[in-house]
Design an enzyme around this catalytic site. Structure first.
Site, mmCIF file in Angstrom:
data_model
loop_
_atom_site.group_PDB
_atom_site.id
_atom_site.type_symbol
_atom_site.label_atom_id
_atom_site.label_comp_id
_atom_site.label_asym_id
_atom_site.label_seq_id
_atom_site.Cartn_x
_atom_site.Cartn_y
_atom_site.Cartn_z
ATOM 1 N N CYS A 42 0.844 -1.189 0.000
ATOM 2 C CA CYS A 42 0.000 0.000 0.000
ATOM 3 C C CYS A 42 0.886 1.249 0.000
ATOM 4 O O CYS A 42 2.003 1.238 0.525
ATOM 5 C CB CYS A 42 -0.907 0.002 1.228
ATOM 6 S SG CYS A 42 -2.065 1.401 1.241
ATOM 7 N N ASP A 44 0.457 3.719 1.719
ATOM 8 C CA ASP A 44 0.426 4.288 3.072
ATOM 9 C C ASP A 44 1.847 4.517 3.619
ATOM 10 O O ASP A 44 2.682 3.616 3.594
ATOM 11 C CB ASP A 44 -0.337 3.318 3.983
ATOM 12 C CG ASP A 44 -0.712 3.938 5.312
ATOM 13 O OD1 ASP A 44 0.202 4.407 6.027
ATOM 14 O OD2 ASP A 44 -1.906 3.953 5.655
ATOM 15 N N ARG A 46 2.937 4.614 6.475
ATOM 16 C CA ARG A 46 3.306 3.879 7.698
ATOM 17 C C ARG A 46 3.793 2.462 7.429
ATOM 18 O O ARG A 46 4.113 1.728 8.360
ATOM 19 C CB ARG A 46 2.091 3.834 8.644
ATOM 20 C CG ARG A 46 1.633 5.204 9.099
ATOM 21 C CD ARG A 46 0.272 5.147 9.737
ATOM 22 N NE ARG A 46 -0.768 4.725 8.780
ATOM 23 C CZ ARG A 46 -2.047 4.583 9.088
ATOM 24 N NH1 ARG A 46 -2.448 4.791 10.319
ATOM 25 N NH2 ARG A 46 -2.920 4.221 8.168
ATOM 26 N N HIS A 98 -2.313 -4.017 4.984
ATOM 27 C CA HIS A 98 -2.109 -3.611 6.392
ATOM 28 C C HIS A 98 -3.449 -3.269 7.021
ATOM 29 O O HIS A 98 -4.355 -2.750 6.351
ATOM 30 C CB HIS A 98 -1.152 -2.413 6.479
ATOM 31 C CG HIS A 98 -1.702 -1.161 5.888
ATOM 32 N ND1 HIS A 98 -2.287 -0.172 6.639
ATOM 33 C CD2 HIS A 98 -1.801 -0.743 4.595
ATOM 34 C CE1 HIS A 98 -2.686 0.804 5.842
ATOM 35 N NE2 HIS A 98 -2.415 0.487 4.593
ATOM 36 N N CYS A 101 -6.371 0.054 6.815
ATOM 37 C CA CYS A 101 -6.007 0.634 5.509
ATOM 38 C C CYS A 101 -7.099 1.612 5.038
ATOM 39 O O CYS A 101 -8.286 1.257 4.986
ATOM 40 C CB CYS A 101 -5.855 -0.505 4.497
ATOM 41 S SG CYS A 101 -5.435 0.064 2.838
HETATM 42 CO CO CO Z 1 -3.462 1.171 2.958
#
Ligand code: CO
Length: 209
Positions: A42, A44, A46, A98, A101
């Site tokens: 992803c 993302d 993090r 994750h 999400c």
């Molecule tokens: Co995500």
């Protein structure tokens, strides 16, 4: 302005520290790459794949998008997959979702995200196919996390349905496709499924080689 300068200053310090430990670090790195993994993760911030697996530059070939999707009409992704499998010959492909999400949350909601709706539709289809299983879960958090897991499984299957992966398996090229989920609350990766060959593919999706 300070935020962006910080990145450049940190980069300078990092490059210096690498060169101090090994003066040939960058000249060796520049020669070639030989990664053993293709990571589909992803976007993302993090979930930085190198950081969470303590990997170094040169170890992981990476494709990241919203909610780690394998979309069979995505020329960008297919190019990455083709290069990783046919040229770099990576023996492992990891799809890593994750918990919590944002892309998966969007798929469970009725909010209009404009253009992003079209991308998230791929996850909505997985939600629809598994609606009963997801909606028996009480909390929104549990529903999101269940769909995160189901989404990873769906993307591993999507990989197995590509002619690129099937052709590698037909040639007996070692290629293992893994579905993992990263727990943002603990920093731990959990294994959910692995495909080692095309034996589990439904005949509808099978190509002949
Ligand atoms: Co995500």
């Amino acid at each position: 302005m300070q935020d962006i300068k910080k990145l450049l200053l940190e980069n300078k310090a990092w490059a210096q520290s690498k060169a101090e430990i090994n003066e040939n670090y960058f000249s060796n790195m520049a020669l070639e790459q030989n990664p053993k993994y293709l990571w589909i993760g992803c976007a993302d911030s993090r979930v930085p794949e190198s950081e969470i697996t303590s990997s170094s530059p040169g170890e992981i070939f990476v494709h990241r998008n919203i909610a780690n999707l394998v979309v069979h009409t995505d020329l960008n992704f297919l190019s990455v997959l083709s290069y990783a499998v046919n040229t770099l010959k990576v023996p492992h492909i990891i799809v890593c979702g994750h918990y919590n999400c944002g892309g998966v949350k969007a798929a469970l909601s009725h909010q209009n995200f404009g253009l992003v709706n079209n991308w998230v539709r791929n996850i909505k289809d997985t939600y629809f196919k598994n609606k009963l299983e997801i909606e028996t879960l009480g909390t929104e958090k549990d529903q999101v996390n269940k769909l995160v897991e189901l989404n990873v499984v769906a993307q591993v299957r999507n990989l197995a349905h590509t002619s690129i992966v099937q052709e590698a398996w037909a040639k007996n090229q070692p290629l293992h496709v893994h579905g993992w989920v990263y727990d943002i609350n603990t920093g731990k990766l959990n294994e959910h499924m692995t495909l080692h060959d095309g034996s589990g593919i439904d005949s509808a999706y099978k190509y002949e080689f």
